[in-house]
Motif scaffolding. Sequence first.
Motif, PDB file in Angstrom:
ATOM      1  N   ARG A  26      31.804  40.957  60.634  1.00 32.84           N
ATOM      2  CA  ARG A  26      32.349  40.933  59.634  1.00 32.84           C
ATOM      3  C   ARG A  26      33.625  41.485  59.623  1.00 32.84           C
ATOM      4  N   GLY A  27      35.000  41.961  59.975  1.00 37.74           N
ATOM      5  CA  GLY A  27      36.074  42.376  59.399  1.00 37.74           C
ATOM      6  C   GLY A  27      36.470  42.992  58.409  1.00 37.74           C
ATOM      7  N   PRO A  28      37.234  43.935  58.191  1.00 36.13           N
ATOM      8  CA  PRO A  28      38.008  44.469  56.439  1.00 36.13           C
ATOM      9  C   PRO A  28      38.200  43.297  56.473  1.00 36.13           C
ATOM     10  N   ASN A  29      37.342  43.215  55.294  1.00 38.58           N
ATOM     11  CA  ASN A  29      37.365  42.539  53.714  1.00 38.58           C
ATOM     12  C   ASN A  29      38.841  42.056  52.770  1.00 38.58           C
ATOM     13  N   PRO A  30      39.462  42.140  52.465  1.00 41.72           N
ATOM     14  CA  PRO A  30      41.051  42.544  51.581  1.00 41.72           C
ATOM     15  C   PRO A  30      40.506  41.805  50.051  1.00 41.72           C
ATOM     16  N   SER A  31      39.643  41.390  50.214  1.00 40.96           N
ATOM     17  CA  SER A  31      39.063  40.669  48.122  1.00 40.96           C
ATOM     18  C   SER A  31      37.847  41.870  48.086  1.00 40.96           C
ATOM     19  N   LYS A  32      37.267  43.185  48.822  1.00 41.52           N
ATOM     20  CA  LYS A  32      36.180  43.927  48.698  1.00 41.52           C
ATOM     21  C   LYS A  32      37.230  45.085  48.161  1.00 41.52           C
ATOM     22  N   VAL A  33      38.336  45.498  49.017  1.00 36.42           N
ATOM     23  CA  VAL A  33      39.726  46.377  49.495  1.00 36.42           C
ATOM     24  C   VAL A  33      40.157  46.464  47.873  1.00 36.42           C
ATOM     25  N   LEU A  34      40.610  44.951  47.042  1.00 36.99           N
ATOM     26  CA  LEU A  34      41.333  44.551  46.157  1.00 36.99           C
ATOM     27  C   LEU A  34      40.112  44.958  44.775  1.00 36.99           C
ATOM     28  N   GLN A  35      38.538  45.125  45.139  1.00 39.68           N
ATOM     29  CA  GLN A  35      38.140  45.099  43.732  1.00 39.68           C
ATOM     30  C   GLN A  35      37.755  46.281  43.331  1.00 39.68           C
ATOM     31  N   GLN A  36      38.002  47.077  44.701  1.00 39.17           N
ATOM     32  CA  GLN A  36      37.220  48.580  44.594  1.00 39.17           C
ATOM     33  C   GLN A  36      38.769  49.251  43.719  1.00 39.17           C
ATOM     34  N   LEU A  37      40.617  48.411  44.358  1.00 39.04           N
ATOM     35  CA  LEU A  37      41.046  49.026  43.776  1.00 39.04           C
ATOM     36  C   LEU A  37      41.173  49.333  42.819  1.00 39.04           C
ATOM     37  N   LEU A  38      40.743  47.927  41.785  1.00 40.27           N
ATOM     38  CA  LEU A  38      41.211  47.935  40.400  1.00 40.27           C
ATOM     39  C   LEU A  38      40.288  48.560  39.604  1.00 40.27           C
ATOM     40  N   VAL A  39      39.363  48.966  39.926  1.00 44.99           N
ATOM     41  CA  VAL A  39      38.678  49.917  39.335  1.00 44.99           C
ATOM     42  C   VAL A  39      38.873  51.998  39.210  1.00 44.99           C
ATOM     43  N   LEU A  40      39.781  52.124  40.055  1.00 43.85           N
ATOM     44  CA  LEU A  40      40.601  53.263  39.979  1.00 43.85           C
ATOM     45  C   LEU A  40      41.632  53.422  38.607  1.00 43.85           C
ATOM     46  N   GLN A  41      41.695  54.425  38.792  1.00 36.10           N
ATOM     47  CA  GLN A  41      43.168  55.097  37.424  1.00 36.10           C
ATOM     48  C   GLN A  41      44.640  54.809  38.221  1.00 36.10           C
ATOM     49  N   PRO A  42      45.052  54.163  36.776  1.00 35.01           N
ATOM     50  CA  PRO A  42      46.481  53.999  37.117  1.00 35.01           C
ATOM     51  C   PRO A  42      47.360  54.886  37.884  1.00 35.01           C
ATOM     52  N   GLU A  43      46.709  56.452  37.998  1.00 36.74           N
ATOM     53  CA  GLU A  43      47.600  57.450  39.114  1.00 36.74           C
ATOM     54  C   GLU A  43      47.093  57.115  40.378  1.00 36.74           C
ATOM     55  N   GLN A  44      46.274  56.608  40.661  1.00 39.59           N
ATOM     56  CA  GLN A  44      45.378  56.315  41.747  1.00 39.59           C
ATOM     57  C   GLN A  44      46.093  55.388  42.530  1.00 39.59           C
ATOM     58  N   GLN A  45      45.937  54.243  41.709  1.00 37.55           N
ATOM     59  CA  GLN A  45      46.538  52.821  42.176  1.00 37.55           C
ATOM     60  C   GLN A  45      48.230  53.083  42.920  1.00 37.55           C
ATOM     61  N   LEU A  46      48.793  54.077  41.876  1.00 38.31           N
ATOM     62  CA  LEU A  46      50.249  53.809  42.305  1.00 38.31           C
ATOM     63  C   LEU A  46      50.443  54.569  43.277  1.00 38.31           C
ATOM     64  N   ASN A  47      50.047  55.719  43.550  1.00 45.00           N
ATOM     65  CA  ASN A  47      49.565  56.641  44.736  1.00 45.00           C
ATOM     66  C   ASN A  47      50.035  55.560  46.285  1.00 45.00           C
ATOM     67  N   ILE A  48      48.848  54.627  46.052  1.00 44.37           N
ATOM     68  CA  ILE A  48      48.186  54.069  46.922  1.00 44.37           C
ATOM     69  C   ILE A  48      48.908  53.013  47.577  1.00 44.37           C
ATOM     70  N   PHE A  49      50.124  52.910  46.505  1.00 46.92           N
ATOM     71  CA  PHE A  49      51.050  51.908  46.181  1.00 46.92           C
ATOM     72  C   PHE A  49      52.088  52.254  47.439  1.00 46.92           C
ATOM     73  N   ASN A  50      52.164  53.109  46.789  1.00 46.88           N
ATOM     74  CA  ASN A  50      53.767  54.242  47.207  1.00 46.88           C
ATOM     75  C   ASN A  50      53.436  54.539  48.523  1.00 46.88           C
ATOM     76  N   THR A  51      51.624  54.647  48.844  1.00 51.35           N
ATOM     77  CA  THR A  51      51.875  54.858  50.900  1.00 51.35           C
ATOM     78  C   THR A  51      51.230  53.868  51.006  1.00 51.35           C
ATOM     79  N   LEU A  52      50.994  52.504  50.814  1.00 54.06           N
ATOM     80  CA  LEU A  52      51.483  51.489  51.283  1.00 54.06           C
ATOM     81  C   LEU A  52      52.975  50.515  51.082  1.00 54.06           C
ATOM     82  N   ARG A  53      53.998  50.866  50.768  1.00 57.08           N
ATOM     83  CA  ARG A  53      54.817  50.580  50.881  1.00 57.08           C
ATOM     84  C   ARG A  53      55.712  51.140  51.985  1.00 57.08           C
TER      85      ARG A  53
END
Length: 453
Positions: A410-437
């Motif tokens: 097993r390596g990093p699982n993108p699907s599992k990471v995405l599932q975890q991101l979806l349950v975060l608060q919108p502000e947290q999701q936006l912060n992760i998006f900016n960091t990734l960008r």
Amino acid sequence: MTELRRRGAGGGDPDSAENISDKEADGEDRLGLPSEGEGDLEGDSKADTPDAPPSTDNTPQCLNKALEGLSSRWKNWWIRGILSLTMIVGFFLIIYLGPIMLIFVVMGVQIKCFQEIITIGYRVYHSYHLPWFRTLSWYFLICVNYFFYGETVADYFGALVQREEPLQFLVRYHRFISFALYLAGFCMFVLSLVKKHYRLQFYMFAWTHVTLLIVVTQSHLVIQNLFEGMIWFIVPISIVICNDIMAYLFGFFFGRTPLIKLSPKKTWEGFIGGFFSTVVFGFIFAYLLSQYQYFVCPVEYNSETNRFAVECEPSDLFVMQEYTLPAMAQNILRWKTVNLYPFQIHSIALSSFASLIGPFGGFFASGFKRAFKIKDFADTIPGHGGIMDRFDCQYLMATFVHVYIASFIRGPNPSKVLQQLLVLQPEQQLNIFNTLRNHLREKGMLPPAVLEQ
């Protein structure tokens, strides 16, 4: 138990504040606990173990009539063979029905195995009417299943959780709810403690928890393996079945040398024959399944269709590769290279474990049954015993496969990471998006024009 009896005889009894008299202490001996010096270390004392319940022959009448002219040895051989083939056909039928049916089957097997082990404990001490023993055992089973299956829902059904408000609450506070449920059972156990039965009740409390560890925890690992791809579920189970069958056949026809005292019918001939047969079977079976997406793709929940999806681009593990053979093998086979699926190489490790270490799960079960003077865990399957008799090696195998995947596959699982991101608060999701960008911009993977938009 000997150590516990010594402590009781030493005068430093923790219950001395309650002025437990010698007469009351003797009461525990009458409850099936031998006094100092009784029995041996193997627990063969009649006072410490139950008599074996009378065995019942639940073989279908049609089989009994068809095989009535055979000796008991060959009659048992045919019964085991016919029932084994029937179970194998049923197993592949369940595979055809899909992963959701496999999950329900695993859950059903888990409950039946738990019932068989708890029933043995109940038979040992049923005449003492221990308060709430069976009720609390099943309550703890429900609590542990709630915890593990809740973790599975949170990990693999994030999109569904995001749509349903009640599920969001349950997932957010899942571990707290699970702990509260367990605490309720713990308090009920403490309240159920009765004088003269303390030791037996704590034995049964430990019995229940060890059973949960053996059965429920490893059933959860089976389901985790299934979500990695059905091939990680089917191949390990199949090679354990193959090893069980081939070891039995080699032992039946060629067995002469006893293997281990715990299982007198096990022989070295069966053990060795089962090993080579299982490695060959696993290698071929892995080749066949590696060709189909249905078996190799991770099992994921599709929120659009509300169904499990097994479609993907197969990983390198299931793509044919060319391997150069060692010089010695080239001289023997006259081949320089060979084309294999990498998973076939991993199947050798799985088959080796199933053949060399897996049987120790069966030996452990044999020792357990001898300790309580029973032949089988139950008589559910004619010629085979109970469900636990068939799955004693499977649980050990499931743990190994889970550890093997986590360590080597097993390596990093993108699907599992995405599932975890979806349950975060919108502000947290936006912060992760900016960091990734910003991270992608630094790597030059996003053009500046796109970033400005």
